[in-house]
Every structure is written in C-alpha cells, then in structure tokens.
Design an enzyme around this catalytic site. Structure first.
Site, PDB file in Angstrom:
ATOM      1  N   LYS A  22       0.844  -1.209   0.000  1.00 57.76           N
ATOM      2  CA  LYS A  22       0.000   0.000   0.000  1.00 57.76           C
ATOM      3  C   LYS A  22       0.870   1.246   0.000  1.00 57.76           C
ATOM      4  O   LYS A  22       0.657   2.166  -0.792  1.00 57.76           O
ATOM      5  CB  LYS A  22      -0.903   0.004   1.234  1.00 57.76           C
ATOM      6  N   ASN A  23       1.863   1.270   0.892  1.00 55.09           N
ATOM      7  CA  ASN A  23       2.646   2.502   1.046  1.00 55.09           C
ATOM      8  C   ASN A  23       3.625   2.741  -0.101  1.00 55.09           C
ATOM      9  O   ASN A  23       4.156   3.845  -0.230  1.00 55.09           O
ATOM     10  CB  ASN A  23       3.380   2.506   2.390  1.00 55.09           C
ATOM     11  N   CYS A 116      -4.571  12.979  13.297  1.00 59.13           N
ATOM     12  CA  CYS A 116      -5.376  11.767  13.235  1.00 59.13           C
ATOM     13  C   CYS A 116      -5.179  11.013  14.544  1.00 59.13           C
ATOM     14  O   CYS A 116      -4.464  11.488  15.419  1.00 59.13           O
ATOM     15  CB  CYS A 116      -4.992  10.914  12.035  1.00 59.13           C
ATOM     16  N   ARG A 121       0.156  15.191  12.869  1.00 60.27           N
ATOM     17  CA  ARG A 121       0.905  14.795  11.667  1.00 60.27           C
ATOM     18  C   ARG A 121       1.307  16.053  10.907  1.00 60.27           C
ATOM     19  O   ARG A 121       0.656  16.455   9.952  1.00 60.27           O
ATOM     20  CB  ARG A 121       0.054  13.877  10.777  1.00 60.27           C
ATOM     21  N   ILE A 123       3.381  18.798   8.496  1.00 59.55           N
ATOM     22  CA  ILE A 123       3.921  18.674   7.132  1.00 59.55           C
ATOM     23  C   ILE A 123       5.027  19.710   6.887  1.00 59.55           C
ATOM     24  O   ILE A 123       5.317  20.059   5.742  1.00 59.55           O
ATOM     25  CB  ILE A 123       2.817  18.787   6.055  1.00 59.55           C
ATOM     26  N   ASP A 307       4.511   0.833  12.068  1.00 59.56           N
ATOM     27  CA  ASP A 307       3.302   0.208  11.519  1.00 59.56           C
ATOM     28  C   ASP A 307       3.134  -1.251  11.951  1.00 59.56           C
ATOM     29  O   ASP A 307       2.122  -1.876  11.635  1.00 59.56           O
ATOM     30  CB  ASP A 307       3.303   0.299   9.984  1.00 59.56           C
ATOM     31  N   ARG A 399      -8.864  -0.161   4.672  1.00 60.60           N
ATOM     32  CA  ARG A 399      -7.967   0.846   4.098  1.00 60.60           C
ATOM     33  C   ARG A 399      -6.628   0.226   3.708  1.00 60.60           C
ATOM     34  O   ARG A 399      -5.970   0.720   2.799  1.00 60.60           O
ATOM     35  CB  ARG A 399      -7.686   1.964   5.118  1.00 60.60           C
TER      36      ARG A 399
HETATM   37  C1  UD1 Z   1       4.385   6.953   6.246  1.00 57.97           C
HETATM   38  C2  UD1 Z   1       3.443   5.792   6.102  1.00 57.97           C
HETATM   39  C3  UD1 Z   1       2.868   5.383   7.474  1.00 57.97           C
HETATM   40  C4  UD1 Z   1       4.009   5.146   8.469  1.00 57.97           C
HETATM   41  C5  UD1 Z   1       4.961   6.336   8.506  1.00 57.97           C
HETATM   42  C6  UD1 Z   1       6.185   6.098   9.359  1.00 57.97           C
HETATM   43  C7  UD1 Z   1       2.477   6.066   3.893  1.00 57.97           C
HETATM   44  C8  UD1 Z   1       1.267   6.322   3.083  1.00 57.97           C
HETATM   45  N1  UD1 Z   1       2.349   6.159   5.230  1.00 57.97           N
HETATM   46  O1  UD1 Z   1       3.623   8.072   6.709  1.00 57.97           O
HETATM   47  O2  UD1 Z   1       2.114   4.191   7.298  1.00 57.97           O
HETATM   48  O3  UD1 Z   1       3.470   4.962   9.764  1.00 57.97           O
HETATM   49  O4  UD1 Z   1       5.424   6.643   7.167  1.00 57.97           O
HETATM   50  O5  UD1 Z   1       6.879   4.978   8.917  1.00 57.97           O
HETATM   51  O6  UD1 Z   1       3.522   5.738   3.369  1.00 57.97           O
HETATM   52  N2  UD1 Z   1       6.972  14.526  10.614  1.00 57.97           N
HETATM   53  C9  UD1 Z   1       7.293  15.832  10.893  1.00 57.97           C
HETATM   54  N3  UD1 Z   1       7.166  16.754   9.887  1.00 57.97           N
HETATM   55  C10 UD1 Z   1       6.765  16.417   8.624  1.00 57.97           C
HETATM   56  C11 UD1 Z   1       6.462  15.069   8.360  1.00 57.97           C
HETATM   57  C12 UD1 Z   1       6.578  14.138   9.381  1.00 57.97           C
HETATM   58  O7  UD1 Z   1       7.659  16.179  12.014  1.00 57.97           O
HETATM   59  O8  UD1 Z   1       6.692  17.291   7.757  1.00 57.97           O
HETATM   60  C13 UD1 Z   1       7.079  13.514  11.699  1.00 57.97           C
HETATM   61  C14 UD1 Z   1       5.788  12.749  11.942  1.00 57.97           C
HETATM   62  O9  UD1 Z   1       4.917  13.454  12.797  1.00 57.97           O
HETATM   63  C15 UD1 Z   1       6.311  11.469  12.551  1.00 57.97           C
HETATM   64  C16 UD1 Z   1       7.621  11.241  11.799  1.00 57.97           C
HETATM   65  O10 UD1 Z   1       7.984  12.518  11.265  1.00 57.97           O
HETATM   66  O11 UD1 Z   1       6.602  11.677  13.911  1.00 57.97           O
HETATM   67  C17 UD1 Z   1       7.530  10.239  10.668  1.00 57.97           C
HETATM   68  O12 UD1 Z   1       6.429  10.546   9.833  1.00 57.97           O
HETATM   69  P1  UD1 Z   1       6.447  10.285   8.272  1.00 57.97           P
HETATM   70  O13 UD1 Z   1       7.577   9.385   7.897  1.00 57.97           O
HETATM   71  O14 UD1 Z   1       6.360  11.582   7.559  1.00 57.97           O
HETATM   72  O15 UD1 Z   1       5.072   9.523   8.053  1.00 57.97           O
HETATM   73  P2  UD1 Z   1       4.271   9.525   6.700  1.00 57.97           P
HETATM   74  O16 UD1 Z   1       5.231   9.646   5.575  1.00 57.97           O
HETATM   75  O17 UD1 Z   1       3.155  10.485   6.777  1.00 57.97           O
END
Ligand code: UD1
Length: 422
Positions: A22-23, A116, A121, A123, A307, A399
């Site tokens: 999925k990811n 969530c 979360r 960005i 995960d 999902r």
């Molecule tokens: C992806 C995966 C999700 C998995 C996660 C961590 C997909 C669709 N989802 O989510 O299943 O649990 O990786 O392996 O691939 N963070 C920041 N700033 C940002 C972005 C992230 O501080 O701009 C933090 C997040 O809050 C979290 C950490 O970085 O604590 C890791 O998150 P991230 O790797 O970005 O998760 P996703 O890519 O959203």
C-alpha cells in the site's frame, strides 16, 4: 458499518500470499501523473486507500482503469490542481500528490491534512523541502497553495524531530526529478517504499542515485515517460501474518514476504526465543508454546516499524515476563492499549512507552478498531482470545489489508464480517 466476529483459539495452517505494498503504491500512483503518457502499474492492492487515490486522480482529470490489481493511468486530461478536504481528510497519504503536481503542473492547492488518531501529523518538512526547490507556498483558508515558475535543484536537509519523513522524501524526490540541475537530499527516508518509488521514476527516465540511504542525489530531467511497473510486496502485511502465525502457535508459510525488509521483526522474534525459517521471499513460522518478553523501540527503517508496533504488542501480551515498547516515530500511537486491556492484557502506558506484563491468555470481548494497524492488532488478539471477540468499525482495516479475513479464514481462522445494527 460492519464488524468482525472472531471465534478465538483456532490453529492456522497453510500459505498466505502477500499483496502489493500500500505505502509503495500511493506515492507511485501519485508520481505517475508526471508522465508524458500512460502508466500501467501491476500488483496494486485493491484497498480503500488506493480507491481514494484513484478518485482524487479522476477528480483532477486523469483517466484510470483498475482491474485485477492492475491500474492504468492516463494523466493527459488533468486540468484541476486542487485536492479537496473530502479526500485528504480520509487519507493523509494523499499528501504525496503535492510534489508530483508541483513538479509537472507548477501549481497545487491542497487541503491541510490535520491530525489523526495516531497523533499530530505535521507537514513542515514537505513544505521546507518544496520551498528549497523554488516553490512559493502559502496557507489560504485551510489549504496549502503552492506555485512556481521554475523548479531549481538545491541542497536540502530533510530531518525532523522524529528523524526522516517517508512521504516528505517522496514529495521532494518527485519535485526534484523535474527540477533544473542537481538536488541533494540529506537525511532522506531509507524505507523500501522510497526505493520502489525511485526505481519506478528511474524507469520513467529520472536520474536518482543513493536511494535506500540517507543521502539521495538527483539530476533533473526535462520529461518522464509513461511505463509499466510492478509494485513490491507489502512488508507490513507480511509482518502482520508472520505475527498471526506465531501468536496462534501455528506453522504457516508467508509467500512473497521480502525478508530483507523484515529483519528488525525477525530479529525480535529470535530474541524472544522463536525459530524463524525464511528465504529471500518467504517466511515459515515455527510454532512454540511460550516466548520471552522483549524490548522494542520503533524507528525509521531499518529499525522496527511503527506500523507493526500494535500487532507486536498483541503478540507480547502473552509473552513470558515484562516487555517494553517505546514508540519513537509517532509517540502517541497507543490507542489500541485500552482495547487490548479489555481483552485481558496487562498494559500500562508511561508517555511514549508501553509496559506489557505477559498474561497466560486473553479473553474475548467487544472492542473497537481505531486506526488501520490498531485494528490488525485487535484481530491478532481475537485469534487467540478465549471465546468470541467482536471488533467494530473495521472499515479501518479495509484501508490497508487486502482480503484480510478471507486470507486468514483460508488458513483456518474463524472470522465473520457482519453488518452492525445501530
Ligand atoms: C508513512 C506511512 C505510514 C508510516 C509512517 C512512518 C504512507 C502512506 N504512510 O507516513 O504508514 O506509519 O510513514 O513509517 O507511506 N513529521 C514531521 N514533519 C513532517 C512530516 C513528518 O515532524 O513534515 C514527523 C511525523 O509526525 C512522525 C515522523 O515525522 O513523527 C515520521 O512521519 P512520516 O515518515 O512523515 O510519516 P508519513 O510519511 O506520513
């Protein structure tokens, strides 16, 4: 809404075939909108999140056809650049369209993804990286609005307080492949899904070096071609079935599990005193009556995946001794703890740590699924709980797990999907 009714205590036996990741699928589907031409993707799992992504692509104006795990995408009709709240709010992963839209069309309007149940979360890393590539980004009424006249390569440090970010890395890679000149991403995510995205983009004509390490170098190209590509197997689905085998003390074969992606899990199972029989792309679970408590810290790849944290916790509820899980990726991701305790587990929380005192057995009860992986953890617990476990709100599972109860029932589980009467 639907719920699962699980009759616990049944042994499993046989083989499970792992679906496409999925990811890996989500960022690759998103990246296909950058192609000059049609892309054909094989091994795409038939999941709610994939359907949501397809809906967004259709909304933007792309033509798609999804049949038998093959997805065809023709992006030539794209005329819209907004990802509305209705879609983004149901699937945070849709943020991976931001980089491709900005790279190819130089503009994007994206509903802010909000938090969530697994915690906030942010960005910020996505935005920081995109700005470095020459994109102007503003926040307008809950939307991130990005635009540029020209993307230019740059040096980008992409580390945050919780380490690397998977989807920020995906977004920046996508934007950088069509930028002018060279981009260096330092502290890039090393996850296998990023490597798969890079392999896909390279086949389209991109020039990417160092994927799978923290330092990725990209030389921008002018265009990308539509291609045919097969997605890697899902390592989280693989890990979930491996744990299903061990928790039920059963011998099952997990076909298509790339063990190179699962070494952190295999290592912990061995530390718990279990024997894991595996080759390059399969795992056989060797049953044992008892296993030892272990300490686990979730980390970005190749560390133990967040995960699989919830599913591992279910497995440790009946271990010998006291286990400790420290969640370092999403420190608040413990919503399943209360539900596991309803099933008779003995887990206490201390900030981002969970202390799991092993009990002899779990007992069936009514519980509620709260997010995708937490739901899988409850199913694993339900498989061993004495009596009947009812899990409501299982739409979370749809999902991310293709044919979950069907695959488990095929190897001996007793799970019924029934409509919930409100
Ligand atoms: C992806 C995966 C999700 C998995 C996660 C961590 C997909 C669709 N989802 O989510 O299943 O649990 O990786 O392996 O691939 N963070 C920041 N700033 C940002 C972005 C992230 O501080 O701009 C933090 C997040 O809050 C979290 C950490 O970085 O604590 C890791 O998150 P991230 O790797 O970005 O998760 P996703 O890519 O959203």
């Amino acid at each position: 809404m639907e719920k699962f009714i699980i009759e616990g205590g049944n042994k499993l036996e046989g083989e499970v075939e792992i679906s496409g990741s999925k990811n890996a699928s989500l960022p690759i589907i998103a990246a296909s909108i950058m192609a000059d031409g049609k892309t054909i993707l094989h091994n795409i799992p038939d999941l709610k999140d994939v359907h949501t992504m397809i809906k967004i692509l259709n909304y933007l104006g792309a033509k798609t056809k999804f049949e038998n795990n093959t997805l065809e995408i023709d992006p030539s009709g794209i005329y819209q650049f907004t990802a509305p709240y209705e879609f983004v709010s149901t699937m945070r992963g849709s943020i991976c369209l931001l980089g491709p839209l900005l790279a190819k069309y130089k503009k994007a309007r994206f509903s802010m993804p909000g938090g969530c149940v697994i915690g906030p979360r942010p960005i910020d890393l996505h935005i920081k990286g995109l700005k470095k590539l020459g994109i102007e980004i503003e926040n307008e009424e809950g939307y991130i609005v990005g635009k540029t006249t020209k993307l230019k390569g740059n040096k980008i440090f992409l580390g945050g307080n919780f380490g690397s970010s998977v989807l920020a890395t995906a977004n920046i890679i996508c934007a950088a492949v069509l930028a002018e000149g060279e981009t260096i991403i330092e502290f890039a995510a090393c996850e296998p899904e990023i490597v798969d995205l890079a392999n896909f983009l390279k086949k389209m004509g991109a020039k990417i070096y160092g994927e799978g390490s923290h330092l990725i170098r990209i030389e921008g190209v002018k265009k990308l071609n539509g291609i045919e590509y097969k997605i890697i197997p899902d390592r989280i689905e693989s890990g979930t079935y491996i744990l299903a085998g061990y928790i039920t003390k059963s011998k099952i074969k997990i076909e298509g599990a790339i063990t190179q992606h699962l070494l952190s899990l295999i290592d912990k199972l061995e530390e718990a005193g279990l024997e894991v029989y595996y080759g390059e792309d399969y795992v056989v679970t060797i049953p044992k009556e008892k296993w030892k408590a272990v300490e686990i810290t979730t980390l970005p790849f190749p560390g133990f995946p967040t995960d699989l944290q919830a599913q591992m916790m279910s497995f440790l509820t009946i271990a010998d001794g006291i286990s400790l899980i420290t969640e370092k990726v999403f420190p608040e991701r413990f919503i399943h703890v209360g539900e596991l305790n309803r099933l008779g587990a003995d887990i206490t929380l201390d900030g981002s740590k969970a202390i799991i005192k092993g009990v002899n057995n779990l007992k069936g009860a009514k519980v509620m699924a709260s997010d995708l992986r937490a739901s899988a953890a409850l199913v694993l617990a339900g498989l061993i709980a004495e009596g009947i476990t009812e899990i409501s709100r299982i739409y979370h599972l749809d999902r991310g797990y293709e044919k979950f109860e069907e695959k488990l029932n095929n190897i001996g589980a007793k799970i019924k999907r029934v409509k919930e009467v409100s």
